[in-house]
Design an enzyme around this catalytic site. Sequence first.
Site, PDB file in Angstrom:
ATOM      1  N   SER A 138       0.851  -1.187   0.000  1.00  0.00           N
ATOM      2  CA  SER A 138       0.000   0.000   0.000  1.00  0.00           C
ATOM      3  C   SER A 138       0.882   1.230   0.000  1.00  0.00           C
ATOM      4  O   SER A 138       2.034   1.187   0.464  1.00  0.00           O
ATOM      5  CB  SER A 138      -0.890   0.013   1.246  1.00  0.00           C
ATOM      6  OG  SER A 138      -1.545   1.261   1.404  1.00  0.00           O
ATOM      7  N   TYR A 151      -1.715   0.131  10.843  1.00  0.00           N
ATOM      8  CA  TYR A 151      -1.940  -0.316   9.463  1.00  0.00           C
ATOM      9  C   TYR A 151      -0.722  -0.001   8.599  1.00  0.00           C
ATOM     10  O   TYR A 151      -0.250  -0.856   7.830  1.00  0.00           O
ATOM     11  CB  TYR A 151      -3.191   0.347   8.882  1.00  0.00           C
ATOM     12  CG  TYR A 151      -3.394   0.013   7.421  1.00  0.00           C
ATOM     13  CD1 TYR A 151      -3.774  -1.268   7.038  1.00  0.00           C
ATOM     14  CD2 TYR A 151      -3.174   0.967   6.426  1.00  0.00           C
ATOM     15  CE1 TYR A 151      -3.931  -1.598   5.697  1.00  0.00           C
ATOM     16  CE2 TYR A 151      -3.341   0.651   5.083  1.00  0.00           C
ATOM     17  CZ  TYR A 151      -3.721  -0.628   4.727  1.00  0.00           C
ATOM     18  OH  TYR A 151      -3.874  -0.948   3.393  1.00  0.00           O
TER      19      TYR A 151
END
Length: 250
Positions: A138, A151
């Site tokens: 990501s 995250y």
Amino acid sequence: MSRIALITGATSGIGKATAQLFADAGIDLILCGRRQERLDEVSAELSGKVKVTTLVFDVRDKGAVLAMIGSLPDDWKNIDILVNNAGNAHGMGALDEGDTEDWDAMIDGNVKGLLYVSKAVIPLMLEKGAGHIVNISSIAGKQTYANGAVYCASKAAVEVLSEGMRLELTQHGIKVTNVAPGAVETEFSLVRFKGDEDRAEKVYQGFDPLQAVDIADAILYAVNAPSRVTIADITILAGAQSAATTIHRK
């Protein structure tokens, strides 16, 4: 001879879109997910194009991962492509207010789950001396943002693991590609905000976000590159996005 791809998180979003493009390209599929009914739906859609088999497991369950992949018939163990797509984001807030169960879900899914699946598949690739692993990271693995530190840390781990795999496996004829998407409109925000549809929808308002097929297209490009080419790392942002949390909305 047709190639075989194993895709985790294949029932929705990037995983499902990748399965669809792979099927169009004639790549046989091992579709993995937590929900048999969804796997059956995707399998029914694609089985007219290629051979499809399904495995039901949660990547966070080491025993289930190893047992299910180990249970594949010999002709399905000739895996050419692994797409480590399964992952999640849970919650968004400062570390001192964070829910430790959310932290466990992200670390167990995004990091340990990727490791468990890779541990099951890499020996099969080593045996044949060829393969291609695609890890879905990501932009959050490259740029940390406030209220998303855990995250971001889990996806930074994917970046490091991709590099480590490449260092270890290139000599054995196994390519490793890290794909880092930006803002993609999938179930991602709905899961992160625990089913709050209004909050999830606001994430994608005021700009044209990436779609799952955009990421799938890049994955297909990477696995179809000539043998002399390794696509090591791809960062894909929405047209209106210039950084992890910088999006120019109308």
